[in-house]
Scaffold this active site. Structure first.
Site: not given
Ligand code: GUN
Length: 266
Positions: A45, A89, A112
């Site tokens: 990311k 996360q 998210d």
């Molecule tokens: N862990 C795995 N996928 C995600 C996601 O889309 N968002 C977050 N915050 N954590 C994750």
């Protein structure tokens, strides 16, 4: 088109939109785990942000951080006018209640789309739907099977497929093998998100024009593996790595742009 080709095109479009903004959007990522998969995702990311001209910052908290300390960080980010949006996360360490965290993130900063009041969708299901739409894979009246019922993937995935009028069946750990075989054999779209290396294999029957979107990612000494073995006899199967993970990362920035657009009335 492959997922890599699609992601390249969409990234160019996003970079173009960002370059026309008065200032770059600012994304903060909070990580409170030492999970290898999460770290790979977070690094991906951050790399994407750099490529897209988005400002991004990682706040890494120790794995024994208390829930109240995390809530304090969230409160600061909610109130920091420079921060357009942030994510925490997942997975979280055991001492932290996932639901409390999701509810604490202000909906107007929730990249998210985890908050119940958010009109955004979680990134993995959103990224998958965007790709299915782009490829014009038929969804309406098609049989869609979602394997896995997590809050991050399975449940929102089923909701989005249903929104597009698919006939949606969610299978999970309590579904019998016999029933899994039945539903998979009749499926036009299969989204598998159970975290079991090679679960979908040649012992199942598939429609030859089925589409498999593989969310699973398991790391072992031989590398990264999806929930499906490679080269199943179907029309399209997303690879691992280089598949759904890229779509998820892309959807994160699409959500960020939606948030920035809404908050600034663009
Ligand atoms: N862990 C795995 N996928 C995600 C996601 O889309 N968002 C977050 N915050 N954590 C994750």
């Amino acid at each position: 088109m492959t997922i890599k080709e699609y992601v390249k095109i969409r990234k160019e479009e996003i970079r173009d939109i960002v370059s026309k903004m008065a200032r770059p959007p600012f994304l903060v990522i909070v990580q409170i785990n030492e999970d290898a998969g999460s770290t790979a995702y977070v690094n991906g990311k951050l790399k994407d942000a750099l490529e897209l001209g988005v400002k991004a910052e990682l706040i890494k908290l120790p794995i024994d951080t208390s829930e109240s300390e995390v809530l304090k960080v969230i409160d600061q980010l909610n109130n920091d006018k420079k921060v357009d949006g942030f994510i925490v996360q997942m997975p979280l360490p055991k001492q932290i209640d996932e639901n409390k965290i999701k509810l604490a993130i202000a909906p107007h900063k929730d990249v998210d789309g985890f908050h119940p009041l958010s009109k955004l969708s979680p990134c993995t299901p959103k990224g998958i739907m965007n790709f299915l739409h782009h490829e014009k894979f038929p969804i309406l009246s098609k049989n869609a099977v979602v394997l896995g019922r997590s809050n991050i993937v399975g449940k929102p995935m089923a909701r989005l497929l249903l929104q597009d009028s698919a006939n949606v069946t969610v299978l999970h750990s309590k579904t019998s093998r016999e029933d899994k075989e039945f539903y998979i054999a009749h499926a036009d779209i299969i989204v598998v998100a159970i975290g079991k290396k090679g679960f979908l294999d040649n012992s199942f029957h598939y429609k030859s024009d089925a589409i498999i979107m593989d969310v699973g990612i398991t790391r072992d000494e031989t590398g990264l593996h999806g929930d499906a073995v490679a080269n199943l006899p179907v029309k399209f199967q997303s690879p691992v790595p280089g598949g759904v993970g890229l779509l998820t990362r892309l959807a994160l920035f699409e959500n960020l742009l939606e948030i920035v657009g809404d908050n600034y009335g663009i």
